[in-house]
Structures are given as C-alpha cells and as structure tokens.
Design a protein around this motif. Structure first.
Motif, mmCIF file in Angstrom:
data_model
loop_
_atom_site.group_PDB
_atom_site.id
_atom_site.type_symbol
_atom_site.label_atom_id
_atom_site.label_comp_id
_atom_site.label_asym_id
_atom_site.label_seq_id
_atom_site.Cartn_x
_atom_site.Cartn_y
_atom_site.Cartn_z
ATOM 1 N N ILE A 48 11.879 -1.224 0.147
ATOM 2 C CA ILE A 48 11.558 0.060 -0.312
ATOM 3 C C ILE A 48 11.644 -0.005 -1.668
ATOM 4 O O ILE A 48 10.898 0.456 -2.860
ATOM 5 N N ASP A 49 12.861 -0.234 -2.176
ATOM 6 C CA ASP A 49 13.403 -0.472 -3.596
ATOM 7 C C ASP A 49 12.361 -1.390 -4.218
ATOM 8 O O ASP A 49 11.970 -0.977 -5.459
ATOM 9 N N TYR A 50 12.080 -2.649 -3.859
ATOM 10 C CA TYR A 50 11.160 -3.661 -4.543
ATOM 11 C C TYR A 50 9.587 -2.638 -4.454
ATOM 12 O O TYR A 50 9.110 -3.082 -5.641
ATOM 13 N N ALA A 51 9.232 -2.086 -3.719
ATOM 14 C CA ALA A 51 8.081 -1.374 -3.721
ATOM 15 C C ALA A 51 7.796 -0.340 -4.653
ATOM 16 O O ALA A 51 6.866 -0.342 -5.389
ATOM 17 N N VAL A 52 8.945 0.310 -4.882
ATOM 18 C CA VAL A 52 8.870 1.466 -5.663
ATOM 19 C C VAL A 52 8.988 0.655 -7.186
ATOM 20 O O VAL A 52 8.460 1.104 -8.340
ATOM 21 N N SER A 53 9.760 -0.182 -7.417
ATOM 22 C CA SER A 53 9.777 -1.265 -8.594
ATOM 23 C C SER A 53 8.334 -1.422 -9.045
ATOM 24 O O SER A 53 8.105 -1.752 -10.214
ATOM 25 N N ARG A 54 7.420 -1.677 -8.180
ATOM 26 C CA ARG A 54 5.988 -1.970 -8.537
ATOM 27 C C ARG A 54 5.073 -1.023 -8.182
ATOM 28 O O ARG A 54 3.952 -1.046 -7.779
ATOM 29 N N TRP A 55 5.459 0.247 -8.442
ATOM 30 C CA TRP A 55 4.883 1.721 -7.950
ATOM 31 C C TRP A 55 3.236 1.421 -8.439
ATOM 32 O O TRP A 55 2.295 1.685 -7.773
ATOM 33 N N LEU A 106 0.764 -1.223 -0.062
ATOM 34 C CA LEU A 106 0.073 -0.053 -0.100
ATOM 35 C C LEU A 106 0.807 1.448 -0.147
ATOM 36 O O LEU A 106 2.066 1.277 0.564
ATOM 37 N N ILE A 107 0.428 2.330 -0.781
ATOM 38 C CA ILE A 107 0.948 3.467 -0.752
ATOM 39 C C ILE A 107 1.393 3.994 0.718
ATOM 40 O O ILE A 107 2.450 4.311 1.273
ATOM 41 N N VAL A 108 0.390 3.815 1.669
ATOM 42 C CA VAL A 108 0.602 4.326 2.980
ATOM 43 C C VAL A 108 1.940 3.665 3.630
ATOM 44 O O VAL A 108 2.601 4.214 4.597
ATOM 45 N N GLU A 109 1.889 2.336 3.548
ATOM 46 C CA GLU A 109 2.941 1.497 3.979
ATOM 47 C C GLU A 109 4.457 1.866 3.252
ATOM 48 O O GLU A 109 5.506 2.007 4.279
ATOM 49 N N LEU A 110 4.237 2.199 2.190
ATOM 50 C CA LEU A 110 5.432 2.790 1.580
ATOM 51 C C LEU A 110 6.009 4.190 2.013
ATOM 52 O O LEU A 110 7.169 4.408 2.444
ATOM 53 N N VAL A 111 5.016 5.105 2.290
ATOM 54 C CA VAL A 111 5.138 6.362 3.126
ATOM 55 C C VAL A 111 5.750 6.112 4.354
ATOM 56 O O VAL A 111 6.897 6.824 4.733
ATOM 57 N N ASN A 112 5.088 5.224 5.354
ATOM 58 C CA ASN A 112 5.838 4.972 6.517
ATOM 59 C C ASN A 112 7.245 4.317 6.572
ATOM 60 O O ASN A 112 8.041 4.824 7.078
ATOM 61 N N ALA A 113 7.434 3.549 5.602
ATOM 62 C CA ALA A 113 8.633 2.849 5.299
ATOM 63 C C ALA A 113 9.807 3.797 5.126
ATOM 64 O O ALA A 113 11.022 3.857 5.819
ATOM 65 N N GLU A 129 1.209 -1.131 -8.893
ATOM 66 C CA GLU A 129 0.649 -2.134 -8.207
ATOM 67 C C GLU A 129 0.209 -1.780 -6.737
ATOM 68 O O GLU A 129 -0.527 -2.284 -6.173
ATOM 69 N N LEU A 130 0.844 -0.473 -6.302
ATOM 70 C CA LEU A 130 0.480 -0.100 -5.076
ATOM 71 C C LEU A 130 -0.783 0.566 -4.802
ATOM 72 O O LEU A 130 -1.112 1.176 -5.948
ATOM 73 N N LYS A 131 -1.562 0.534 -3.826
ATOM 74 C CA LYS A 131 -2.780 0.930 -3.713
ATOM 75 C C LYS A 131 -2.820 2.037 -2.499
ATOM 76 O O LYS A 131 -2.059 2.090 -1.754
#
Length: 99
Positions: free
Chosen positions: A88-95, A8-15, A97-99
């Motif tokens: 974080i890097d992995y999540a950004v590569s899947r930007w 989730l975007i919110v998880e990415l923000v917090n991370a 797909e994040l909700k």
C-alpha cells in the motif's frame, strides 16, 4: 501481495479495506502494540481520499509511513500483513501512476 501488484486504484481500494480489517483484528488480538492507532489512522485517511476521488496532497503523503512501520515492527511477527502495508505504501508513493 508483491509491491508490484497494486497498479490500479481499485486494487489499492481493496488492499486498504483489507488492511483496515486486519488492523482491527490484530489490534484486538495484540492490544498492547502502540502503533495500531497510527496505522489505522493512516489507512482511514487514504480510504477517505479514495472514496472522495481525491489525490492526497503532499502533506498527507508525507504523513504516510505504514511501509516503514511494517518493515521495522511487523515483518517478523506478521509477515503477510507487513507485506500488505508495504505494498500500500509503495502504491501510494506512485499515486499518479495508478489507473
């Protein structure tokens, strides 16, 4: 934090906020490590995009290599921090797909 945990975007923000804080603490503790500024710059860049609600362009995404830095330089001495950066890097590569 496992790479699969940031969905989730919110998880990415917090991370990212956590990683910025940890980067500052580690930089104060180990100021001789030359990659702290690069890591911090990348995290701040991602943070700005998230705060503005903008998806980073391809050029920006290509500049993000915190996962590589973490795997090569930080895993042994700072495993939890390295795992956070890799997530974080992995999540950004899947930007998209994040909700």
């Amino acid at each position: 934090m496992d790479k699969d945990e940031i969905n989730l975007i919110v998880e990415l923000v917090n991370a990212i906020k956590s990683a910025i804080q940890q980067t500052k603490q580690l930089s104060d503790t180990c100021p001789a490590f030359p990659l702290w500024p690069s890591i911090n710059e990348q995290l701040e860049l991602l943070n700005v995009h998230l705060e503005q609600g903008l998806k980073p362009d391809i050029e920006t995404l290509q500049r993000i290599d915190i996962g590589l830095i973490a795997a090569r330089e930080l895993e042994f001495d700072f495993p939890d921090y390295a795992e956070l950066l890799e997530s974080i890097d992995y999540a950004v590569s899947r930007w998209d797909e994040l909700k």
